[in-house]
Design an enzyme around this catalytic site. Structure first.
Site, PDB file in Angstrom:
ATOM      1  CG  ASN A 191       1.125  -5.228   4.738  1.00  0.00           C
ATOM      2  OD1 ASN A 191       0.558  -4.446   5.282  1.00  0.00           O
ATOM      3  ND2 ASN A 191       1.017  -4.858   3.073  1.00  0.00           N
TER       4      ASN A 191
ATOM      5  N   GLY B  61      -1.905  -4.256   0.987  1.00  0.00           N
ATOM      6  CA  GLY B  61      -2.073  -5.401   1.856  1.00  0.00           C
ATOM      7  C   GLY B  61      -1.055  -6.708   1.495  1.00  0.00           C
TER       8      GLY B  61
ATOM      9  CB  SER C 297      -0.975   0.204   1.245  1.00  0.00           C
ATOM     10  OG  SER C 297      -0.259  -0.379   2.300  1.00  0.00           O
TER      11      SER C 297
ATOM     12  CG  ASP D  32      -3.117   4.470   8.131  1.00  0.00           C
ATOM     13  OD1 ASP D  32      -2.422   5.414   8.349  1.00  0.00           O
ATOM     14  OD2 ASP D  32      -3.518   4.002   7.261  1.00  0.00           O
TER      15      ASP D  32
ATOM     16  CG  HIS E 277      -1.162   3.678   4.697  1.00  0.00           C
ATOM     17  ND1 HIS E 277      -1.769   3.081   5.642  1.00  0.00           N
ATOM     18  CD2 HIS E 277      -0.521   2.710   3.769  1.00  0.00           C
ATOM     19  CE1 HIS E 277      -2.045   1.842   5.127  1.00  0.00           C
ATOM     20  NE2 HIS E 277      -1.270   1.478   4.022  1.00  0.00           N
TER      21      HIS E 277
END
Length: 208
Positions: A97, A68, A31, A181, A184
């Site tokens: 991830n 992801g 991502s 979040d 990112h």
């Protein structure tokens, strides 16, 4: 954060091949490289799109990043991606991830080694983009995770971006440059990500 495969040429002329003297740069990432959370069609380009803009029509950039994705997923889809795009340079931006899910360090390292070897096997130049983990996973894991990217680069001769989020995911600028979040980078951070990659990528663009 599951996403759809993004493996498209983002050069100004779509799927047309790069000029004879140019190079094709393939980005296989998650991502961070898929511009998660950015309004790319409304003037918030991700760092990969900014790379194409900096290179201009001389070179061609392919973004094969999936939100992801893990090193295992990247390894599984890499052979076909290499076959389709026949790149000169491959930037591998995977592992974040894996770390967030607490995957074994050895498994992450083995996947990255296999991906790098696959890139070398077709005569392309691999670039490893390093990542770091949050401290809540414990010092042993986070320290091993932070060093595995350099170990893969040293073992294979790949070029290394030590930490893709250098100057971005720092205490001083975290609130300014990261999305809510906390994972990112936001739109303002994307040029900094590109600069981190550029210092390593630029010498490869001039190589034969």
């Amino acid at each position: 954060m599951l996403g759809l495969l993004l493996a498209t040429a983002i050069a100004p002329h779509g799927d047309e091949p790069a000029p004879v003297n140019g190079k094709t740069v393939l980005v296989v990432g998650d991502s961070i490289s898929a511009a998660y959370g950015l309004q790319t069609e409304d003037g918030e380009p991700g760092w990969v799109q900014l790379l194409q803009e900096r290179l201009g029509p001389t070179h061609r950039v392919i973004n094969a990043s999936i939100s992801g994705d893990t090193t295992g997923g990247g390894l599984a889809r890499l052979p076909k991606t290499l076959e389709v795009h026949n790149p000169d340079i491959v930037i591998i931006e995977l592992g974040g991830n894996d770390g967030l899910r607490g995957y074994p360090i050895e498994a992450i390292r083995d996947n990255l080694l296999a991906m790098t070897d696959a890139v070398l096997a077709i005569g392309a130049a691999p670039v490893i983009a390093g990542m770091q983990m949050t401290p809540n996973l414990g010092p042993r894991y986070t320290e091993a995770f932070a060093t595995l990217f350099a170990e893969v680069a040293a073992d294979t001769g790949a070029a290394l971006v030590p930490f893709l989020l250098e100057g971005v995911a720092t205490p001083e600028r975290f609130d300014e440059l990261m999305q809510r979040d906390g994972i990112h980078p936001n739109a303002e951070a994307q040029p900094l990500l590109l600069d981190n990659v550029w210092s390593v990528l630029e010498p490869l663009l001039g190589a034969n």
